[in-house]
Scaffold this active site. Structure first.
Site, PDB file in Angstrom:
ATOM      1  CG  ASP A 228      -8.266  -3.230  13.989  1.00 37.96           C
ATOM      2  OD1 ASP A 228      -8.967  -2.304  14.749  1.00 37.96           O
ATOM      3  OD2 ASP A 228      -8.617  -4.028  13.563  1.00 37.96           O
ATOM      4  CD  GLN A 259     -17.112  -2.373  20.938  1.00 34.55           C
ATOM      5  OE1 GLN A 259     -17.262  -3.304  20.505  1.00 34.55           O
ATOM      6  NE2 GLN A 259     -16.904  -1.357  20.275  1.00 34.55           N
TER       7      GLN A 259
END
Length: 785
Positions: A228, A259
């Site tokens: 992740d 991000q």
């Protein structure tokens, strides 16, 4: 699709394609709000439905919260018995398990302990003491950061010392012994049978690198590896993943390069941008439908991030309502900005009826919270600081405030105990405890004992007496200033200078130290503003006693309502992963957002742009961006420019408040021109190299702390700057005249009182309301007659 695959019907087409693909390594680029966790969860469920044993699936996350959320979702779909067998957790927790199974191969026992941050700091301090190194030069936080960076780059102590460039850099930084400290630290850890958090990555790499049979064992054991937030991985994590999957290629990583905002923690955006170089057969899937935000917010964010060169192209879209445009608001000053933000929260809350916990105010640096907190308190709007402390509860602020309390009331034992050895001056617990015991036994204050040591049997030795006497003399100087009715600013400035509270931090360039420096300067600025505003408004209460009373009354207020609802204040970094109906991003100005320290390189500017992208995409329905035309910094009001990033956003998605710089068609900032401005002739870098901090005598390390103006006259008094406008005689003004004040903005004079010797004017300001100003101190510009 079989009946047992019905769960796939709950995914959109892009999500489903990513979940069912199983023919090689894959990269899932998950745009903001596109269902990243959902894809990871369903991917694991899909693997389980197709014969993968749960104990042979490895899922790595960055937080326990993320791992727990994923496990709970999987548990709902496959049951707790299966879900509990997954190898799922943070990098550190999973690698700790692998290391315990194989500890003997790297020279540890399986019972090794794991040092936390406090243990690491204590050991570093011990090593510095044993090596007879000055901890004011070799600050523990700086040493720990250097060791951590080396380990995460997989650099051993021997490699560090053998690197001539690194040794030269340490020499220039006046810390030539860093390599020796690193070597001693690793040796002490090994002798203690302990690893720190960075070791869990470092030694996992060593285990896999130096033991081919073990590497093959885990390559075969883990049939599938999922990771992740891959954009947040550092070099060590990337290398370990590459080792685990170099044979099977059974890898799925999920993340969003747009991000990637944690380079200061070691995150390397190149890991996700160049993943195809490590895995040539990599297939990329893009999740582009945003389920969180309105179309307008997403479209605006897209046009912003499109200006970055380093990125994986994607077009995030939303099928939610079109929504309102992002509002861009200019304030005359940061003082007015804070009031505008509080007013905006109140107005938006009344209009939308959203609870306060659906409002977030985001800022680039923690020090910006002070003004915002004060404005929210003044409007009785409840708030909370997310992931941190309210401004006046931060340690460095409380330390200086304790000195102030002691200057006002030397008998304040709690303040005395807090600062007698802050910053460290060699007064240990034994000395302090003897002072406490003597004071309690004799029924007097600790100050009474410290100022009359020859009258009490404290048992202190001559060295301790000398140090206590030095502290007493320091505080007596501040007491003398109070007695002489010095202003709060003058006393505060003297405290910061003479205690070297700021100077003790100035050479430490860790993010924590820089934040502390900013907070100390913000406190000074707040006091300067307090004095200046009181003087300008005819008030006499400008002493430190008055300031402390004001602070105590403000910070003691209970800002939570009966429902526990509160506006959230936080840095943009802390906001990642969160979402709110309403988001206000403040201080979007050059050298603040983007940070002055990021203007040196294109990569630095692009990370700052990603940071604003993250801020905007936290909003579900409404987003507001504010900036100030002037900001009160370092003891003076300085003009500011709106951030180049506002100019990056397509004007069609913005509502520009009338009167702002961006409301004029010719005023939109060209991002390239701004980049050239900041880089022209390396001027930005040269300015920082030539800066000498007035509180530090020797040459400073690079810092984004600007020089503080230590003039004895705060803004608003005769020590104002050109940006503040000028003072005027009563003959120059009349009722109905419009003026512009540097802090309060535009207003109209509603009354003039010409009584000698102190004529006053009353002004109805557009935003901050009515103010009565003493003409000899009020600095403003006349707009019309």
């Amino acid at each position: 699709m079989t009946k047992e695959d019905d769960y796939l019907l709950q995914l959109n087409d892009q999500q489903r394609d990513a979940v069912v693909y199983n023919d090689g390594p894959q990269l899932v680029i998950a745009g903001a709000g596109s269902g990243k966790t959902r894809v990871l969860t369903y991917k694991i469920v899909h693997l389980l439905h197709h014969g993968y044993e749960p104990w042979r699936i490895l899922a790595l996350t960055f937080t326990n919260k993320a791992a727990k959320e994923m496990r709970e979702r999987i548990q709902q779909m496959v049951g707790p018995a299966v879900a509990s067998q997954l190898w799922m957790g943070t990098f550190h927790s999973i690698f700790a398990r692998l290391l315990r199974f194989n500890a003997d191969l790297i020279g540890f026992k399986s019972s090794f302990t794991i040092y936390d941050a406090a243990d690491t700091k204590s050991l570093v301090k011990t090593i510095l003491r044993d090596m007879e190194l000055d901890d004011k030069v070799y600050k523990p936080a700086t040493v720990i950061a250097a060791i951590s960076n080396a380990k995460n780059a997989l650099i051993s102590p021997d490699m560090y010392i053998a690197d001539s460039a690194q040794m030269s850099a340490d020499e220039r930084a006046k810390r030539p012994a860093l390599g020796a400290i690193y070597r001693a630290y690793c040796a002490r850890c090994r002798h203690a049978g302990a690893m720190d958090f960075d070791d869990l990555l470092y030694y996992t790499n060593v285990l896999l690198r130096d033991n081919p049979d073990i590497r093959r064992k885990y390559q075969e054991y883990f049939r599938y590896v999922l990771v992740d937030e891959y954009q947040d991985t550092n070099f060590a994590q990337h290398v370990i993943i590459r080792q685990l999957c170099e044979e099977s290629k059974a890898l799925c990583v999920v993340g969003d390069d747009a991000q990637s905002i944690y380079s200061f923690r070691g995150a390397n955006i190149s890991n996700i941008l160049n993943l195809h170089k490590s895995f040539p057969a990599l297939r990329t899937f893009k999740l582009e439908q945003n389920y969180r935000s309105t179309q307008n917010i997403i479209n605006a964010a897209n046009t912003l991030i499109a200006k970055n060169k380093e990125q994986i192209p994607k077009q995030v879209f939303s099928r939610n309502d079109v929504g309102s445009r992002i509002e861009v608001v200019q304030a005359y000053s940061d003082y007015e900005e804070a009031i505008l933000v509080a007013n905006k929260v109140s107005q938006m809350q009344m209009r939308s009826h959203d609870p306060y916990n659906e409002f977030a105010i985001l800022y680039r640096t923690n020090s910006q919270s002070r003004r915002l907190e004060e404005s929210l308190r003044n409007r009785n709007i409840p708030y909370r600081i997310y992931g941190g402390l309210s401004f006046y509860q931060r340690k460095e602020v409380k330390d200086i405030v304790a000195y102030m309390r002691l200057a006002v009331n030397p008998d304040d034992d709690e303040a005395f105990k807090r600062v007698i050895n802050t910053p460290a001056r060699g007064i240990g617990d034994t000395t302090v405890n003897r002072l406490i015991h003597t004071a309690m036994h004799c029924g007097v204050s600790m100050w009474n004992v410290a100022t009359s040591l020859d009258c009490y049997d404290t048992g202190l030795k001559s060295a301790a007496i000398k140090k206590v006497t030095g502290f007493v003399e320091l505080v007596q100087k501040f007491v003398g200033m109070i007695t002489a009715n010095a202003s709060a600013y003058d006393v505060a400035r003297s405290i910061v200078e003479d205690t070297r509270m700021l100077a003790s931090l100035i050479h430490d360039n860790t993010p924590e130290s820089i934040s502390k420096q900013e907070n100390i300067l913000e406190l000074l600025q707040g006091i300067s503003e307090f004095v200046g505003e009181r003087m300008e408004q005819s008030a006499q209460e400008t002493t430190l006693v008055d300031f402390l009373a004001n602070v105590s009354l403000s910070s003691d207020q209970d800002m939570s309502d009966s429902n526990g609802e509160a506006v959230t204040l936080m840095t943009v970094h802390a906001a990642k992963g969160l979402e709110f109906n309403n988001v206000i991003v403040v201080g979007v100005e050059e050298e603040l957002f983007p940070s002055a320290m990021s203007c040196d390189t294109l990569r630095g500017i692009e990370e700052e742009r990603r940071l604003l992208y993250v801020a905007i995409t936290r909003a579900r329905r409404h987003c507001v961006i504010t900036y100030a035309a002037s900001r009160y910094r370092n003891g003076q009001t300085a003009p500011t420019r709106p951030s180049r990033f506002i100019g990056d956003i397509d004007r069609g998605y913005l509502y520009i408040s009338p009167g702002s710089e961006f409301s004029r068609s010719d005023s939109v900032i060209n991002p390239l021109d701004n980049y050239r401005d900041s880089m022209g002739g390396r001027m930005a870098d040269d300015r920082r190299r030539s800066f000498r901090h007035p509180l530090v005598d020797d040459e400073p390390a690079r810092s984004n702390i600007h020089p503080v103006n230590l003039s004895s006259n705060p803004v608003g008094s005769s020590g104002g700057t050109q940006a503040d406008g000028g003072t005027h005689d009563v003959a120059d003004i009349k009722v109905g005249m419009r003026i512009e004040h540097s802090r309060f903005g535009v207003g109209t004079i509603s009354a003039v009182t010409s009584n000698a010797p102190s004529p006053t004017i009353t002004v109805a300001f557009n935003v901050v309301g009515e103010k009565k100003l003493l003409l000899k101190f009020a600095r403003f510009t006349i707009l019309d007659s």
